[in-house]
Design a protein around this motif. Sequence first.
Motif: not given
Length: 189
Positions: A93-95, A130, A162, A169-170, A157, A165-167
């Motif tokens: 995971f990368e943000a 999160t 986003d 992936d995390l 974001a 998508e981030w949640e």
Amino acid sequence: MEQRIGPSIPPLQGAAADPAFVPGITGPRPAEPDAAKPREPEDAVSEETASDDPATKEEQEPSAEDAPDEGPEDAEEADEAEAAPAPDGGPVFEASDRRAKVVADHSGVRLRLDDQEAEFRWDEIGAVETESPRFGKRFTLTVHTPDRRWYPLEIEAKSRSDFKEWEADLDKVLDAYFEEAEEAEESAP
């Protein structure tokens, strides 16, 4: 006999009198003593006293063998070298935004804000939380440690889409690596 009128207030202890009392706040580093600084050898030849003969020039110029290996020149290339993929090709995971960056992979979670960085191995993490706001575009990721400390990081974001998508992936990363760290702790005697 003298009496005071009003409440009896005890002297203040801890943070009010001594900022070092607050856990997590550290004072400035002491200056390095002169003994710790590298000194030139006494037999070193200064540039002013060096002659133009070739033997002296050879001593002054470092050879290719003596030169230290140079790593990546760009900070971005160094970041890519640090973020090596998982040995088993696991999820990552990368943000990031213009100031903050978070990376969660097989080695743990790395938070970066401007020039400050914190790295946590999976066995050092108690929880990862999160938060997505109702309005606005700031995604907050908080790493909680077992010793009751927490480290929040806000990432702006590009769009609110986003966040989902981030949640997702995390969650994949946490399912893969955080569970393994908990199971390893439970199985250890």
